[in-house]
Scaffold this motif. Sequence first.
Motif, PDB file in Angstrom:
ATOM      1  N   VAL A  98       0.842  -1.195   0.000  1.00 48.12           N
ATOM      2  CA  VAL A  98       0.000   0.000   0.000  1.00 48.12           C
ATOM      3  C   VAL A  98       0.877   1.243   0.000  1.00 48.12           C
ATOM      4  CG1 VAL A  98      -2.016  -1.100   1.055  1.00 48.12           C
ATOM      5  CG2 VAL A  98      -0.271  -0.075   2.525  1.00 48.12           C
ATOM      6  N   GLU A  99       0.339   2.295  -0.626  1.00 48.43           N
ATOM      7  CA  GLU A  99       1.067   3.562  -0.688  1.00 48.43           C
ATOM      8  C   GLU A  99       0.082   4.701  -0.851  1.00 48.43           C
ATOM      9  OE1 GLU A  99       4.896   4.277  -3.028  1.00 48.43           O
ATOM     10  OE2 GLU A  99       3.392   5.336  -4.234  1.00 48.43           O
ATOM     11  N   ALA A 100       0.368   5.812  -0.190  1.00 49.70           N
ATOM     12  CA  ALA A 100      -0.421   7.029  -0.360  1.00 49.70           C
ATOM     13  C   ALA A 100       0.528   8.141  -0.788  1.00 49.70           C
ATOM     14  CB  ALA A 100      -1.119   7.405   0.938  1.00 49.70           C
ATOM     15  N   ARG A 101       0.035   9.004  -1.687  1.00 46.02           N
ATOM     16  CA  ARG A 101       0.858  10.126  -2.121  1.00 46.02           C
ATOM     17  C   ARG A 101      -0.026  11.301  -2.482  1.00 46.02           C
ATOM     18  NH1 ARG A 101       4.610  10.293  -5.818  1.00 46.02           N
ATOM     19  NH2 ARG A 101       5.632   8.409  -5.177  1.00 46.02           N
ATOM     20  N   ASP A 102       0.560  12.478  -2.391  1.00 43.38           N
ATOM     21  CA  ASP A 102      -0.095  13.668  -2.910  1.00 43.38           C
ATOM     22  C   ASP A 102       0.706  14.116  -4.132  1.00 43.38           C
ATOM     23  OD1 ASP A 102       2.163  15.020  -1.897  1.00 43.38           O
ATOM     24  OD2 ASP A 102       1.076  15.904  -0.214  1.00 43.38           O
ATOM     25  N   ALA A 103       0.491  15.309  -4.619  1.00 41.66           N
ATOM     26  CA  ALA A 103       1.174  15.769  -5.832  1.00 41.66           C
ATOM     27  C   ALA A 103       2.660  16.025  -5.608  1.00 41.66           C
ATOM     28  CB  ALA A 103       0.501  17.044  -6.345  1.00 41.66           C
ATOM     29  N   VAL A 104       3.091  16.049  -4.349  1.00 42.15           N
ATOM     30  CA  VAL A 104       4.473  16.387  -4.042  1.00 42.15           C
ATOM     31  C   VAL A 104       5.322  15.183  -3.650  1.00 42.15           C
ATOM     32  CG1 VAL A 104       5.956  17.747  -2.475  1.00 42.15           C
ATOM     33  CG2 VAL A 104       3.816  18.718  -3.348  1.00 42.15           C
ATOM     34  N   GLU A 105       4.753  14.277  -2.825  1.00 37.99           N
ATOM     35  CA  GLU A 105       5.590  13.227  -2.258  1.00 37.99           C
ATOM     36  C   GLU A 105       4.772  12.021  -1.791  1.00 37.99           C
ATOM     37  OE1 GLU A 105       7.469  14.766   1.334  1.00 37.99           O
ATOM     38  OE2 GLU A 105       5.655  15.921   1.754  1.00 37.99           O
ATOM     39  N   VAL A 106       5.500  10.954  -1.442  1.00 41.42           N
ATOM     40  CA  VAL A 106       4.888   9.779  -0.828  1.00 41.42           C
ATOM     41  C   VAL A 106       4.549  10.140   0.615  1.00 41.42           C
ATOM     42  CG1 VAL A 106       5.264   7.398  -0.076  1.00 41.42           C
ATOM     43  CG2 VAL A 106       6.108   8.148  -2.308  1.00 41.42           C
ATOM     44  N   LEU A 107       3.305   9.896   0.990  1.00 43.30           N
ATOM     45  CA  LEU A 107       2.832  10.208   2.342  1.00 43.30           C
ATOM     46  C   LEU A 107       2.936   9.015   3.276  1.00 43.30           C
ATOM     47  CD1 LEU A 107      -0.454  12.050   1.339  1.00 43.30           C
ATOM     48  CD2 LEU A 107       1.791  13.073   1.792  1.00 43.30           C
ATOM     49  N   ALA A 108       2.736   7.825   2.707  1.00 41.08           N
ATOM     50  CA  ALA A 108       2.740   6.614   3.530  1.00 41.08           C
ATOM     51  C   ALA A 108       3.023   5.411   2.641  1.00 41.08           C
ATOM     52  CB  ALA A 108       1.403   6.438   4.234  1.00 41.08           C
ATOM     53  N   LYS A 109       3.564   4.368   3.270  1.00 38.19           N
ATOM     54  CA  LYS A 109       3.764   3.102   2.561  1.00 38.19           C
ATOM     55  C   LYS A 109       3.756   1.985   3.573  1.00 38.19           C
ATOM     56  CE  LYS A 109       8.779   3.432   2.610  1.00 38.19           C
ATOM     57  NZ  LYS A 109      10.006   3.384   1.814  1.00 38.19           N
ATOM     58  N   GLY A 110       3.404   0.785   3.088  1.00 42.67           N
ATOM     59  CA  GLY A 110       3.372  -0.343   3.999  1.00 42.67           C
ATOM     60  C   GLY A 110       2.797  -1.598   3.395  1.00 42.67           C
ATOM     61  N   ILE A 111       2.400  -2.495   4.285  1.00 45.13           N
ATOM     62  CA  ILE A 111       1.855  -3.810   3.923  1.00 45.13           C
ATOM     63  C   ILE A 111       0.494  -3.958   4.584  1.00 45.13           C
ATOM     64  CG2 ILE A 111       2.172  -6.320   4.205  1.00 45.13           C
ATOM     65  CD1 ILE A 111       4.182  -5.128   2.287  1.00 45.13           C
ATOM     66  N   HIS A 112      -0.426  -4.574   3.860  1.00 39.55           N
ATOM     67  CA  HIS A 112      -1.763  -4.815   4.391  1.00 39.55           C
ATOM     68  C   HIS A 112      -2.200  -6.208   3.966  1.00 39.55           C
ATOM     69  CE1 HIS A 112      -5.865  -4.349   5.553  1.00 39.55           C
ATOM     70  NE2 HIS A 112      -6.342  -4.142   4.342  1.00 39.55           N
ATOM     71  N   ARG A 113      -2.877  -6.909   4.874  1.00 42.53           N
ATOM     72  CA  ARG A 113      -3.363  -8.254   4.585  1.00 42.53           C
ATOM     73  C   ARG A 113      -4.870  -8.297   4.824  1.00 42.53           C
ATOM     74  NH1 ARG A 113      -0.132 -11.127   8.120  1.00 42.53           N
ATOM     75  NH2 ARG A 113       1.583 -10.469   6.819  1.00 42.53           N
TER      76      ARG A 113
END
Length: 136
Positions: A98-113
């Motif tokens: 999983v990953e979240a980003r806005d127009a500037v940068e990566v906000l979050a990343k990780g693993i989800h099950r």
Amino acid sequence: MKTTPRAGMTGEERITVDESNRIVFADDRMPPVLATPWLVAYLEYAARGAIAPCLEEHERSVGTFIEVEHLAPAPEGAEVSCRARVILVDGPVVTFQVEARDAVEVLAKGIHRRRVIDVDRFARRLARKRARLAGG
């Protein structure tokens, strides 16, 4: 399942940071930003959506594990994209990057099950637990 999820399948949730999903402790010194619990929820929604087409009418997927690094803030008004990509399928258990980003940068990343479940069986299990909690 109608079809088995496969590595590479993706889901996405796009949101705007606003009063419904920002931190509740914003004040004169702390600017309003996307709250971590909402960020995690949107990542889960993206994962759920990625495999939803694979499920039978009586099935759903439920989250069983999540490990997310919240790396950067998203200010009020920012458009955020939360993505989930299937990386492993082990029977009813599906693992996502999983990953979240806005127009500037990566906000979050990780693993989800997530685990695919039969909702009727789940409801019966929950009813038994409710009865035990009520002393029955």
